[in-house]
Design an enzyme around this catalytic site. Structure first.
Site, short mmCIF file in Angstrom:
data_model
loop_
_atom_site.label_atom_id
_atom_site.label_comp_id
_atom_site.label_asym_id
_atom_site.label_seq_id
_atom_site.Cartn_x
_atom_site.Cartn_y
_atom_site.Cartn_z
N CYS A 6 69.29 96.52 27.60
CA CYS A 6 68.24 95.84 26.84
C CYS A 6 67.27 95.23 27.84
CB CYS A 6 68.82 94.77 25.93
SG CYS A 6 67.56 93.71 25.21
N CYS A 9 67.06 91.39 27.75
CA CYS A 9 68.25 90.76 28.35
C CYS A 9 68.13 90.80 29.87
CB CYS A 9 69.52 91.46 27.90
SG CYS A 9 70.05 91.02 26.22
N ASP A 32 53.03 89.25 28.03
CA ASP A 32 53.24 90.64 27.64
C ASP A 32 52.68 91.54 28.74
OD1 ASP A 32 53.73 92.13 24.63
OD2 ASP A 32 52.75 93.30 26.22
N ASN A 87 57.44 91.77 14.79
CA ASN A 87 57.59 93.11 14.21
C ASN A 87 59.08 93.37 13.99
OD1 ASN A 87 54.81 93.54 14.52
ND2 ASN A 87 55.09 94.28 16.61
N GLY A 93 56.39 98.73 13.99
CA GLY A 93 55.86 98.54 15.33
C GLY A 93 56.82 97.89 16.31
N HIS A 100 61.82 88.91 19.34
CA HIS A 100 60.73 88.27 20.10
C HIS A 100 59.55 88.03 19.19
CE1 HIS A 100 60.18 92.62 20.34
NE2 HIS A 100 58.87 92.39 20.34
N HIS A 102 55.35 87.37 19.16
CA HIS A 102 54.12 87.55 19.93
C HIS A 102 53.22 86.34 19.66
CE1 HIS A 102 54.53 92.05 20.58
NE2 HIS A 102 55.38 91.88 19.58
P1 AMP Z 1 57.23 95.03 19.87
O1 AMP Z 1 56.41 96.30 19.88
O2 AMP Z 1 56.90 94.09 18.77
O3 AMP Z 1 58.72 95.37 19.94
O4 AMP Z 1 56.86 94.26 21.19
C1 AMP Z 1 57.33 94.62 22.45
C2 AMP Z 1 56.32 94.12 23.45
O5 AMP Z 1 56.94 94.08 24.72
C3 AMP Z 1 55.09 95.00 23.58
O6 AMP Z 1 53.92 94.23 23.28
C4 AMP Z 1 55.10 95.45 25.04
O7 AMP Z 1 53.81 95.51 25.60
C5 AMP Z 1 55.96 94.39 25.70
N1 AMP Z 1 56.69 94.81 26.89
C6 AMP Z 1 57.33 95.96 27.13
N2 AMP Z 1 57.94 95.94 28.33
C7 AMP Z 1 57.67 94.72 28.86
C8 AMP Z 1 58.02 94.08 30.10
N3 AMP Z 1 58.77 94.69 31.03
N4 AMP Z 1 57.55 92.84 30.32
C9 AMP Z 1 56.78 92.22 29.39
N5 AMP Z 1 56.44 92.76 28.21
C10 AMP Z 1 56.87 94.00 27.95
ZN ZN Z 2 68.69 91.89 24.63
#
Ligand code: AMP
Ligand code: ZN
Length: 113
Positions: A6, A9, A32, A87, A93, A100, A102
């Site tokens: 994950c 994590c 992000d 989401n 999405g 998490h 946003h």
């Molecule tokens: P979701 O699409 O709601 O699951 O949001 C996941 C978010 O995590 C997206 O906005 C990605 O741009 C962001 N994301 C993916 N990998 C990373 C990372 N390594 N560090 C920070 N954000 C990330």
């Molecule tokens: Zn996790």
């Protein structure tokens, strides 16, 4: 609780780098990686829950902590108008299945109209 493979994590464990913005007892906030708004910070429980509803049912205090940290981040980085969105499910999405929120805003603090 820590799930192998994950990505969030691993960020919590410091195994993958992130731009930390703030931290509380149960939550971390980091930028992000692919921001879609001028302010785009993720608020993430330190323990693994698949989505925000699971967090709410299994650890209500953890959800409160997450929302409070989101508000503090928004206070630091915005003029007070922001969104806190979650989401849930692939079709909605969600791409990372560790809960998490946003924190997004089009108006960073102090920026002119
Ligand atoms: P979701 O699409 O709601 O699951 O949001 C996941 C978010 O995590 C997206 O906005 C990605 O741009 C962001 N994301 C993916 N990998 C990373 C990372 N390594 N560090 C920070 N954000 C990330
Ligand atoms: Zn996790």
């Amino acid at each position: 609780m820590n799930e192998t493979n994950c990505i969030f994590c691993k960020i919590v464990a410091g195994e993958i780098p992130s731009q930390l913005v703030a931290e509380s007892e149960h939550t971390i906030a980091f930028n992000d990686l692919f921001p879609r708004k001028p302010v785009h910070v993720l608020v993430v429980p330190k323990n693994h829950y698949d989505n925000v509803a699971e967090l709410a049912f299994e650890n209500p205090a953890g959800l409160v902590d997450l929302v409070q940290l989101g508000a503090k981040v928004a206070e630091q980085l915005t003029d007070g108008a922001y969104r806190l969105t979650f989401n849930t499910g692939l079709a909605a999405g969600q791409t990372i299945f560790h809960a998490h929120g946003h924190v997004t805003s089009t108006k960073p603090k102090g920026e002119d109209e």
